[in-house]
Design a protein around this motif. Sequence first.
Motif, PDB file in Angstrom:
ATOM      1  N   UNK A   2       0.739  -1.497   0.057  1.00 33.61           N
ATOM      2  CA  UNK A   2      -0.295   0.193   0.146  1.00 33.61           C
ATOM      3  C   UNK A   2       0.611   1.074  -0.091  1.00 33.61           C
ATOM      4  N   UNK A   3       1.806   1.374   0.748  1.00 31.28           N
ATOM      5  CA  UNK A   3       2.992   2.556   0.848  1.00 31.28           C
ATOM      6  C   UNK A   3       3.471   2.836  -0.496  1.00 31.28           C
ATOM      7  N   UNK A   4       3.675   0.986  -1.067  1.00 31.65           N
ATOM      8  CA  UNK A   4       4.587   1.667  -2.372  1.00 31.65           C
ATOM      9  C   UNK A   4       3.992   1.864  -3.467  1.00 31.65           C
ATOM     10  N   UNK A   5       2.546   1.725  -3.729  1.00 34.90           N
ATOM     11  CA  UNK A   5       1.169   2.013  -4.587  1.00 34.90           C
ATOM     12  C   UNK A   5       1.076   3.206  -4.146  1.00 34.90           C
ATOM     13  N   UNK A   6       0.697   3.897  -3.089  1.00 32.29           N
ATOM     14  CA  UNK A   6       0.720   5.228  -3.129  1.00 32.29           C
ATOM     15  C   UNK A   6       1.298   6.406  -3.256  1.00 32.29           C
ATOM     16  N   UNK A   7       3.077   6.203  -2.651  1.00 30.86           N
ATOM     17  CA  UNK A   7       3.746   6.905  -3.343  1.00 30.86           C
ATOM     18  C   UNK A   7       4.013   6.726  -5.020  1.00 30.86           C
ATOM     19  N   UNK A   8       3.575   5.771  -5.763  1.00 30.15           N
ATOM     20  CA  UNK A   8       3.741   5.990  -6.940  1.00 30.15           C
ATOM     21  C   UNK A   8       2.492   6.626  -7.661  1.00 30.15           C
ATOM     22  N   UNK A   9       1.437   6.412  -7.631  1.00 27.22           N
ATOM     23  CA  UNK A   9       0.211   7.242  -7.734  1.00 27.22           C
ATOM     24  C   UNK A   9       0.290   9.033  -7.565  1.00 27.22           C
ATOM     25  N   UNK A  10       0.961   9.167  -6.480  1.00 31.93           N
ATOM     26  CA  UNK A  10       0.762  10.606  -6.385  1.00 31.93           C
ATOM     27  C   UNK A  10       1.813  10.998  -7.309  1.00 31.93           C
ATOM     28  N   UNK A  11       2.790  10.904  -8.125  1.00 31.54           N
ATOM     29  CA  UNK A  11       3.327  11.498  -9.139  1.00 31.54           C
ATOM     30  C   UNK A  11       2.053  11.820  -9.628  1.00 31.54           C
ATOM     31  N   UNK A  12       0.955  11.288  -9.254  1.00 28.56           N
ATOM     32  CA  UNK A  12       0.261  11.621 -11.101  1.00 28.56           C
ATOM     33  C   UNK A  12      -0.889  12.975 -10.943  1.00 28.56           C
ATOM     34  N   UNK A  13      -1.519  12.914  -9.518  1.00 25.65           N
ATOM     35  CA  UNK A  13      -1.774  14.458  -9.531  1.00 25.65           C
ATOM     36  C   UNK A  13      -0.802  15.367  -8.456  1.00 25.65           C
ATOM     37  N   UNK A  14       0.026  14.669  -8.417  1.00 26.87           N
ATOM     38  CA  UNK A  14       0.846  15.662  -7.514  1.00 26.87           C
ATOM     39  C   UNK A  14       1.654  16.689  -7.986  1.00 26.87           C
ATOM     40  N   UNK A  15       2.340  15.602 -10.061  1.00 30.84           N
ATOM     41  CA  UNK A  15       3.417  16.310 -10.595  1.00 30.84           C
ATOM     42  C   UNK A  15       2.998  16.109 -12.482  1.00 30.84           C
ATOM     43  N   UNK A  16       3.091  14.536 -12.569  1.00 30.51           N
ATOM     44  CA  UNK A  16       2.943  14.898 -13.832  1.00 30.51           C
ATOM     45  C   UNK A  16       1.138  15.058 -14.197  1.00 30.51           C
ATOM     46  N   UNK A  17       0.153  14.842 -13.191  1.00 22.25           N
ATOM     47  CA  UNK A  17      -0.776  15.302 -13.734  1.00 22.25           C
ATOM     48  C   UNK A  17      -1.427  15.832 -12.874  1.00 22.25           C
ATOM     49  N   UNK A  18      -1.381  17.160 -12.722  1.00 25.17           N
ATOM     50  CA  UNK A  18      -2.443  17.586 -11.647  1.00 25.17           C
ATOM     51  C   UNK A  18      -4.116  17.412 -11.852  1.00 25.17           C
ATOM     52  N   UNK A  19      -4.855  18.234 -12.846  1.00 25.73           N
ATOM     53  CA  UNK A  19      -5.516  17.807 -13.154  1.00 25.73           C
ATOM     54  C   UNK A  19      -6.237  16.511 -12.287  1.00 25.73           C
ATOM     55  N   UNK A  20      -5.896  16.043 -12.247  1.00 33.63           N
ATOM     56  CA  UNK A  20      -6.326  14.503 -11.139  1.00 33.63           C
ATOM     57  C   UNK A  20      -7.327  14.953 -10.196  1.00 33.63           C
ATOM     58  N   UNK A  21      -6.113  15.811  -9.362  1.00 35.70           N
ATOM     59  CA  UNK A  21      -6.673  16.449  -7.869  1.00 35.70           C
ATOM     60  C   UNK A  21      -7.934  17.048  -7.908  1.00 35.70           C
ATOM     61  N   UNK A  22      -8.488  17.506  -8.916  1.00 41.79           N
ATOM     62  CA  UNK A  22      -9.992  17.733  -8.451  1.00 41.79           C
ATOM     63  C   UNK A  22      -9.721  18.584  -9.801  1.00 41.79           C
ATOM     64  N   UNK A  23     -11.304  17.617 -10.597  1.00 44.38           N
ATOM     65  CA  UNK A  23     -12.191  18.256 -11.396  1.00 44.38           C
ATOM     66  C   UNK A  23     -13.664  18.416 -11.542  1.00 44.38           C
ATOM     67  N   UNK A  24     -14.146  18.486 -12.700  1.00 52.02           N
ATOM     68  CA  UNK A  24     -15.430  18.944 -12.612  1.00 52.02           C
ATOM     69  C   UNK A  24     -16.270  18.653 -14.322  1.00 52.02           C
ATOM     70  N   UNK A  25     -17.311  17.496 -14.030  1.00 50.34           N
ATOM     71  CA  UNK A  25     -16.777  17.133 -15.908  1.00 50.34           C
ATOM     72  C   UNK A  25     -17.701  18.122 -15.765  1.00 50.34           C
ATOM     73  N   UNK A  26     -18.588  18.562 -14.729  1.00 54.08           N
ATOM     74  CA  UNK A  26     -20.299  19.480 -14.867  1.00 54.08           C
ATOM     75  C   UNK A  26     -19.328  20.828 -16.106  1.00 54.08           C
ATOM     76  N   UNK A  27     -18.981  20.784 -14.819  1.00 53.33           N
ATOM     77  CA  UNK A  27     -18.454  22.541 -15.242  1.00 53.33           C
ATOM     78  C   UNK A  27     -18.106  22.794 -16.067  1.00 53.33           C
ATOM     79  N   UNK A  28     -17.285  21.792 -17.757  1.00 54.70           N
ATOM     80  CA  UNK A  28     -16.732  21.968 -18.737  1.00 54.70           C
ATOM     81  C   UNK A  28     -18.172  22.046 -20.045  1.00 54.70           C
TER      82      UNK A  28
END
Length: 255
Positions: free
Chosen positions: A42-68
Amino acid sequence: MIWPGALVQCAFFRTLHESKEEDAVNNVTRWKMSRLRLLLYVALASFLYYWLPGYIFPLLAAFSFLCLLKPTNLLFSQITGISGLGVGSVHLDWSYITAYLASPIIVPGWAQLNILFGFVVLVWIVTPIMYYTNTWGSKAFPLGTTDLYRADGSLYDITVVLDQNSKLNETAYKQYGTIRLTVMFALAYGPTFAALTSCIVHTILFHGKEIIRQFNMSITEAMNEVHAKLMARYGEAPEWWYTIVFCVNVFVACL
């Protein structure tokens, strides 16, 4: 009385210190993976996943399909946008999910329902009613932000009302104007004061008898509890010790 947060800490330390033999004896289930291995995965998975919303693809952190769907519609954006009421918004960043409330994994289900009910009432019902009826002149400010404003909607420059010692200059404050909060910030800030007294009232109503019973029970009488059995071999500390510690803590807290 059960403290869910303490149970998580106990499970964590037990995982770190329990041997394989103890783990096999204490966990007789179909689950073959050890606690420690699961923790590492779990620690390894959370470490690897956080690179996506935290650095590579910040849009994953928070988004709204309805607003688009209608980004140029102000009313629709205020209702569905991340900076608005957030209806239909999605958060995939764990730090966002646990930013203001405890982890949903730790908090019991009944507590989460209470939080959800309060959120819906305050944010999705009371806030839009007060905002769109222009209560407190709220339409002059954004719907949801923690910034401070003047009555005309401009940002409040706090340095104008402070003197050289960073203390309030009442004359300058009266001339510059009072501080205005957004309606969502006011409704979020106000209940925090009510929460302080509600915790005391909740404890008295639901756990008052238990606290009184435990307070009146000496350590030798509570032999049905494991910790009490271990501590029974030691003498009881005088009550005046606790009184002194309590008074000192109250005095230091008031400084």
